[in-house]
Scaffold this active site. Structure first.
Site, short mmCIF file in Angstrom:
data_model
loop_
_atom_site.label_atom_id
_atom_site.label_comp_id
_atom_site.label_asym_id
_atom_site.label_seq_id
_atom_site.Cartn_x
_atom_site.Cartn_y
_atom_site.Cartn_z
CD GLU A 80 4.21 1.00 7.01
OE1 GLU A 80 4.96 1.40 7.92
OE2 GLU A 80 3.82 1.76 6.08
CG ASP A 121 -0.22 0.02 2.53
OD1 ASP A 121 0.71 -0.81 2.70
OD2 ASP A 121 -0.55 0.84 3.40
#
Length: 535
Positions: A198, A131
């Site tokens: 994250e 991400d």
């Protein structure tokens, strides 16, 4: 005298300092084959450069944004972009998906396992996250090249995720693809673990991946772990490779003030917004003390600077030996105070930070606000604890609550009630991370990492422990290994050091840096495979 000793004027002291920051010899794999030699040479060819640019550029073009308000997986459609990224990896790295065992965890978490021939060896774990931080629409026009273009300008690949951290993910996948093609057969099992949230604390990604791997390999069942993190830095006339061997702790504290509402034409002397503003002023009026304990990685970094850097500050050098017995918090930490003068990025390696980041309150201009809240973010210094933060905030809130005749609920489980000031800590609270061992007198993972780095970049590079002010997905993996390294191993001297504009406009990575990252991983994986590690 050596040139360095002559410059420093202290030949009698330099050897003990060097013993505190020993540098291992450059380490290259001792065994090879025609396939592996050809593979490594191929990394320096225009053909590999062109294909590697295409692979990273393609990854950047997939906007795998993670948002703070994401709903449940399967219900919030914004998660579905992760399917496209997983498809891209399958298409781009066919050998990895054929030779390694791919698994998914919690829908979008990705694990790849390459079983080694020796089951007695603990696996090597390589990590990254899929991400990226969202790009606000209002900033699109400020980018030199569109944030999801993956544009290559002849030196840099531009776009969100290019340096945080699709570059590391793609480099790891390229390494595996190349090693498989070269006929490499690992003794030590290799595991890849890629989270997908994250940037919003990793609870759905790494928060599920780590327990999955822990169930498989057990306590301390992994030999070593590499994840994104610190890179290279220039300081005191020296270039350092600075793997992060620790992370600061973390706590978000929410403060809510509830007071009676009413019409703004007949106001009370102090509204809830005014009361909370007064408390915020008290909070910001005093910062946390600077403290540098011996187990703080920055203390080791200072030792390395004193041992190897010609321009190391004399005053810090003088204070370093006196720090050995520093343990009294009631006295100023003069070494930390002096070292902090180098800049805020250094200061907050030795100090718990506080930042009032989010505030909410008031719904209409003619209505007194009945509820107002604020979130104060803290990154907790090595040697400090969340309870210290909570106790300080409670002590600051107590006189404010008394002054305005409000009930105080300070970390007592009550998040809010009428006529009150309530303080509570978010569930993301985290103590500072265990510190990774850095012994190079034995064959340790740190020695392998440092030797690999000096083999690739030369012996002028000094490898030093460092600390992370932010947190990575490694927070979930503490039980799997004590050898955790947060390290971006790519280095391009012409592009300078640093993190490539992560989280902001014009994020980019140089192609030289990216290819160097691939070279580093190919060497490190092979060196770890040969290493008979000593704990």
């Amino acid at each position: 005298l050596s040139i360095l000793e002559a410059i420093l004027g202290q030949s009698s002291d330099s050897q003990p300092l060097r013993n505190q920051c020993k540098q291992p010899d450059p380490l290259l794999p001792s065994s090879s084959s025609d396939g592996l030699e050809d593979m490594y040479k191929y990394l320096s060819t225009p053909d590999f450069e062109r294909k590697s640019i295409d692979r990273l550029s393609g990854a950047v073009q997939i906007p795998t944004e993670s948002f703070d308000d994401l709903g449940s997986i399967g219900e919030d459609s914004r998660w579905e972009i992760m399917y496209e990224f997983a498809k891209y990896l399958r298409h781009t790295f066919p050998r990895v998906h054929d030779r390694m065992k791919p698994e998914t965890v919690n829908t979008h978490g990705l694990i790849y396992t390459w079983e080694g021939s020796d089951e007695s060896l603990k696996p090597l774990l390589l990590m990254a996250h899929q991400d990226v931080v969202p790009v606000p629409n209002a900033t699109f026009g400020a980018w030199t090249h569109p944030p999801y273009s993956g544009h290559y300008d002849g030196k840099y690949i531009w776009g969100r995720g290019s340096s945080d951290c699709k570059n590391q993910l793609i480099a790891v996948m390229e390494t595996m693809e190349l090693l498989i093609h070269a006929g490499f057969l690992p003794r030590r099992t290799i595991v890849l673990s890629f989270g997908f949230d994250e940037e919003i604390s990793g609870r759905e990604g790494a928060g599920h991946l780590a327990p999955f791997l822990h169930e498989r390999y057990g306590d301390k069942g992994i030999a070593a772990l590499i994840d994104e993190g610190a890179t290279f830095m220039e300081a005191w006339g020296t270039t350092f490779a600075a793997p992060g061997i620790g992370e600061k702790g973390y706590t978000d504290v929410h403060i809510t003030v509830r007071m009676p509402g009413g019409h703004s034409s007949i106001p009370s002397d102090h509204t809830s917004i005014g009361v909370l503003s007064e408390l915020i002023t008290h909070i910001e009026a005093e910062q946390y003390p600077k403290l540098l304990t011996q187990d703080n990685p920055y203390y080791s970094q200072l030792q390395c600077g004193a041992a190897h850097s010609p321009d190391f500050p004399k005053k810090i050098r003088k204070l370093l030996p006196k720090q050995e017995n520093h343990s009294c918090r009631s006295k100023p930490d003069y070494l930390a105070i002096e070292a902090a003068k180098q800049g805020r990025d250094i200061q907050y390696l030795m100090q718990t930070s506080q930042a009032v980041d989010v505030i909410q309150g008031g719904v209409k201009v003619n209505a007194l606000p009945e509820r107002v809240s604020v979130t104060v973010n803290h990154r907790i210094n090595v040697g400090d604890e969340p309870e210290m933060v909570w106790n300080r905030l409670a002590s600051l809130a107590k006189p404010t609550a008394k002054k305005y005749n409000l009930t105080l609920h300070a970390f007592d489980g009550m998040k809010e009630e009428a006529q009150s000031i309530s303080l509570w800590a978010d569930e993301t609270t985290l103590r500072y991370a265990p510190i990774t061992p850095t012994n190079v007198d034995k064959n340790t993972p740190y020695a392998v990492l440092a030797g690999t780095t000096r083999a690739l970049y030369g012996e002028d590079i000094i490898v030093t422990p460092s600390a992370m002010t932010g947190n990575t997905d490694t927070r979930y993996y503490w039980g799997l290994t004590k050898h955790i390294f947060r390290f971006g191993p790519g280095y391009d001297p012409s592009a300078g050091t640093g993190l490539g504009n992560i989280h902001t406009v014009d994020e980019r990575i140089s192609v030289v840096n990216h290819i160097a990252t691939v070279k580093w991983f190919t060497l490190f994986v092979r060196n770890m495979d040969e290493a008979d590690l000593e704990e």
